[in-house]
Design a protein around this motif. Sequence first.
Motif, PDB file in Angstrom:
ATOM      1  N   ALA A 192       0.877  -1.160   0.000  1.00  0.00           N
ATOM      2  CA  ALA A 192       0.000   0.000   0.000  1.00  0.00           C
ATOM      3  C   ALA A 192       0.920   1.216   0.000  1.00  0.00           C
ATOM      4  O   ALA A 192       1.838   1.311   0.825  1.00  0.00           O
ATOM      5  N   ALA A 193       0.707   2.134  -0.924  1.00  0.00           N
ATOM      6  CA  ALA A 193       1.640   3.254  -1.083  1.00  0.00           C
ATOM      7  C   ALA A 193       1.821   4.034   0.220  1.00  0.00           C
ATOM      8  O   ALA A 193       2.908   4.532   0.510  1.00  0.00           O
ATOM      9  N   LYS A 200       6.545   4.934   3.784  1.00  0.00           N
ATOM     10  CA  LYS A 200       7.373   5.618   4.775  1.00  0.00           C
ATOM     11  C   LYS A 200       7.464   4.846   6.078  1.00  0.00           C
ATOM     12  O   LYS A 200       8.277   5.161   6.943  1.00  0.00           O
ATOM     13  N   HIS A 201       6.634   3.820   6.233  1.00  0.00           N
ATOM     14  CA  HIS A 201       6.663   3.013   7.455  1.00  0.00           C
ATOM     15  C   HIS A 201       7.616   1.830   7.334  1.00  0.00           C
ATOM     16  O   HIS A 201       7.563   0.916   8.145  1.00  0.00           O
ATOM     17  N   GLY A 202       8.421   1.811   6.317  1.00  0.00           N
ATOM     18  CA  GLY A 202       9.396   0.725   6.194  1.00  0.00           C
ATOM     19  C   GLY A 202       9.919   0.471   4.797  1.00  0.00           C
ATOM     20  O   GLY A 202      11.122   0.599   4.544  1.00  0.00           O
ATOM     21  N   PRO A 203       9.029   0.118   3.868  1.00  0.00           N
ATOM     22  CA  PRO A 203       9.527  -0.328   2.564  1.00  0.00           C
ATOM     23  C   PRO A 203      10.427   0.662   1.835  1.00  0.00           C
ATOM     24  O   PRO A 203      11.242   0.250   1.015  1.00  0.00           O
ATOM     25  N   ILE A 204      10.330   1.942   2.151  1.00  0.00           N
ATOM     26  CA  ILE A 204      11.161   2.905   1.421  1.00  0.00           C
ATOM     27  C   ILE A 204      12.652   2.627   1.633  1.00  0.00           C
ATOM     28  O   ILE A 204      13.489   2.985   0.806  1.00  0.00           O
ATOM     29  N   ALA A 205      12.961   1.914   2.726  1.00  0.00           N
ATOM     30  CA  ALA A 205      14.366   1.557   2.971  1.00  0.00           C
ATOM     31  C   ALA A 205      14.909   0.624   1.887  1.00  0.00           C
ATOM     32  O   ALA A 205      16.117   0.493   1.717  1.00  0.00           O
TER      33      ALA A 205
END
Length: 369
Positions: free
Chosen positions: A255-256, A260-265
């Motif tokens: 879910a886009a 920012k809660h994790g996957p962007i890493a």
Amino acid sequence: EKGGYGTFMEKEIHDQPKAVEDTLLGRTDASGRLALDELRIDPEELKGISKIIVLACGTSAYAGMVAKYAIEHWVRVPVEVELSHEFRYRDPIIDDSTLIVSLSQSGETMDTLMAVRYAKEQGARTLAICNTNGSTIPRESDAVLYTHAGPEIAVASTKAFLAQITASYLLGLYMAQLRGKLFQGEIEDILADLHKIPAKIQEVLDGGEQIRELAREMAQAPSVLFLGRHVGYPVAMEGALKLKEIAYIHAEGFAAGELKHGPIALIDEGQPVFVVVPSPRGRDSLHAKVVSNIQEVRARGAKTITVAETGDADVVDYSETVFYVPETQPLLMPLLTTVPLQIFACALAAEKGYDVDQPRNLAKSVTVE
Ligand code: F6R
């Protein structure tokens, strides 16, 4: 029998305008009202339903997520979506005002069958949305709404998915009609837009070469991420599943808003990210939020590939490639935005020389728990 295509999957992707059209066929009476006669359930019973639980696995569960968004919006009844194999083992709350909607292409998926049986024992009403006439799940359910995608041969589901979503819309609109939750004119407008979908899918198919070209260029990608929001979220999950299943590439759908809660890493230079962009004509600010997600991943080096509505100029500056799909109502977009992702996975798997129709380790219908 592959209709001139090299694989069943390609053929079935191209069968989708007809799968949607046939699933819509014959669902209204002379006055234009929805009449789901084959449902075999008392309309009064459907009026009394206080909660819907959608049960399914895999691709069918992603269709279930789309069903939730549409049915809650139109019918104002709470809808939960649960993987069949999780449902039965957690003491779920079910009573005789609960409607279980199972989604299954084959009608033989053991996990879903067992979950439906369990819910029935607990007193729930059960309705099967199924593509296989006379299969076990519809036989054991109180009600049935058949999808008319025709036999699906390729292991990876494509046309059955679009047909399941179509049938879910019909069920939602029918319940909204019964319960007086939408005006007849609103229902007719949505139905009219649904009837325009097959020709729009055809447009996406006609532009397929752009997608296949990208797939061939990306055949060596070790991992691909997919982002979506609202009904684009299950589409992102489905795009990732297709790639795992037939191209054996690590792929994740998110879910886009979770970015920012994790996957962007995970994002670094060259990471391919597909983004399913909501309609810029939606009522809320989702479009702007997703555009800013595209900017965020792009700023960290991602190779961004967007699936957006024709005319959406906001994505152009931040996308390496844009696949445009014709416009429709925001809730109906999955019938269009899924198609480029299917074409992409199919072409990429073919480029790698894999057996697109019979991927390793998978069976078309999973008849064991
Ligand atoms: C995905 C796929 C599976 C099925 C799942 C449910 O391409 O084929 O994830 O969707 O096994 O199958 P049915 O719909 O037959 O219950």
